[in-house]
Design a protein around this motif. Sequence first.
Motif, short mmCIF file in Angstrom:
data_model
loop_
_atom_site.label_atom_id
_atom_site.label_comp_id
_atom_site.label_asym_id
_atom_site.label_seq_id
_atom_site.Cartn_x
_atom_site.Cartn_y
_atom_site.Cartn_z
N GLU A 32 0.86 -1.18 0.00
CA GLU A 32 0.00 0.00 0.00
C GLU A 32 0.90 1.23 0.00
O GLU A 32 1.75 1.40 0.88
N LYS A 33 0.75 2.08 -1.00
CA LYS A 33 1.69 3.18 -1.19
C LYS A 33 1.02 4.31 -1.93
O LYS A 33 0.39 4.11 -2.97
N ASN A 34 1.14 5.54 -1.41
CA ASN A 34 0.53 6.69 -2.05
C ASN A 34 1.31 7.10 -3.31
O ASN A 34 2.54 7.15 -3.31
N HIS A 35 0.58 7.39 -4.37
CA HIS A 35 1.18 7.87 -5.62
C HIS A 35 0.08 8.54 -6.42
O HIS A 35 -1.09 8.57 -6.01
N ASP A 36 0.44 9.08 -7.58
CA ASP A 36 -0.51 9.84 -8.37
C ASP A 36 -1.10 9.04 -9.53
O ASP A 36 -1.84 9.60 -10.36
#
Length: 549
Positions: A32-36
């Motif tokens: 789980e990792k924030n990105h655009d």
Amino acid sequence: MQIQGQIVDIENKRIYSGEINVENGKIISIIEKNHDVKNYILPGFIDAHIHIESSMLVPSEFAKIAVLHGTVATISDPHEIANVLGKEGVYYMIENGKKVPLKFHFGAPSCVPATAFETAGAIIDSEEIKELMASPDIYYLSEMMNYPGVLFNDEEVLKKIAWAKHFNKPVDGHAPGLRGEPIKKYISAGITTDHECFTYDEAQEKLSLGMKVIIREGSAAKNFDALIDLLPENYENMMFCSDDKHPDDLILGHINLLCARAVAKGIDIFKILQVACVNPVNHYKMNVGLLKKNDAADFIIVDDLVNFKVNKTYINGELVAENGQSFVKHIDFETPNNFNITEKQISDFEIPSSASNSSVSEQAKQIRVIEALEGQLITNEIHHNSFIKNGKLVSDIDNDILKMAVVNRYFNTKPAVAFIKNFGLKKGAIASSVAHDCHNIVVVGTSDEEICNAVNLIIKNTGGICAVNGNLNKSLALPVAGIMSDKDGWETGKLYQEIDAMAKDLGSNLKAPFMTLSFMALLVIPDLKLSDKGLFSGNTFSFVDLKVE
């Protein structure tokens, strides 16, 4: 390899921003990792019941197109080629499919021939079923069309089912319209699925009895609208399939189109994707990944969860399609065949009558007519006044009662001739050697001469489809077993579209005249059909006379 996007976790019904890490064709981690990145990553689509042969493409060519639509695997019944070439045909499909990335999961054809009332090119008995079921390349016993054999405890039928149970492999069903006590007995024999439901009530009953129902939307049989409202409450026990998909339709889309239609009806996305991606894997024990750690890296990337436009398709971590470009490579393949007849004469299709010339004959006033139905494999038996010219029964073009014939392709014998309604031809004829299940030649036309010309064109090509009108003709040769092309999918699709357009120019108003034609010799689907041996009632499971007594 790292892939970022909005990860669709079907099992836990959540979507989150994440990253998938792939090594050696396996998913080694999902983080789980924030990105655009806004694209969605989800498991690939699976067709839960398809005859690859009906695409008129060998498996390797089918794969080139299917991956463009996010299809990563199929449950494939090689029943069609088996009726032509026997178990060697099954092995042909398996070996051809192994040469490309798409994951074909073939079954052992349970009904070759489908009935004793038609001529096939081969027989697969219970001993050969035993051999096939023992193979790790065979995943299930394919559709048990001989439901009367199940209901009346036919020894050979029960042996085939027993071998599937022995090897712990599921048995697919095929029981259109079967209800009440008969369907209970059919299911109790160990049959687990049915893709032939054509009404809501029928499918609901089968689901209530523990059977898994597969929603079919093919080129001819279209049951999505009748059954889709069952999905919200029964999504754990339903799947999607095409059953039979002609090449031009396959170019337009596959299971992705059914997902889009289900979303448009407001059905929960996770329920839809469970049906399209997960349930077939679990039911058939497929070697297909479901977007979990340690799974095979089989997944797709789509723009959104509304239209399901596929940007990329990965199988075993290999990028096999991207933005409308397929990376599945062409492979050379053999063209086995089984066409053993000589050209026919016009007289072979004539039906003499002792009556005087008139539109209505007192001696043969009423004849049985097959009523073809748009979007269905089932037909009706209707009665109509015979039409006689020069002492012969002929097509009644004004009333759309056209002559039809089925020609044995395996040895020379007199064609079986009958009449059919709703093909709409005003001139010419259309013919095909794609004629479920035995793949004899089936033809519908406006005159005996046109019928004969169409049949002889199929014979000359050792299989194919064609439309003829006087000196004008268009044909697609199908030299692989008389049912598949030796060309790629796009060229095959283009030729098919041209012949389909010609059939419609001749007057047919059917959406898929050749697909409908291919099922008019399918005896196991009621009611009235025509085999190479004669006119047959699927309701009584017996031959009937052309003339009504």
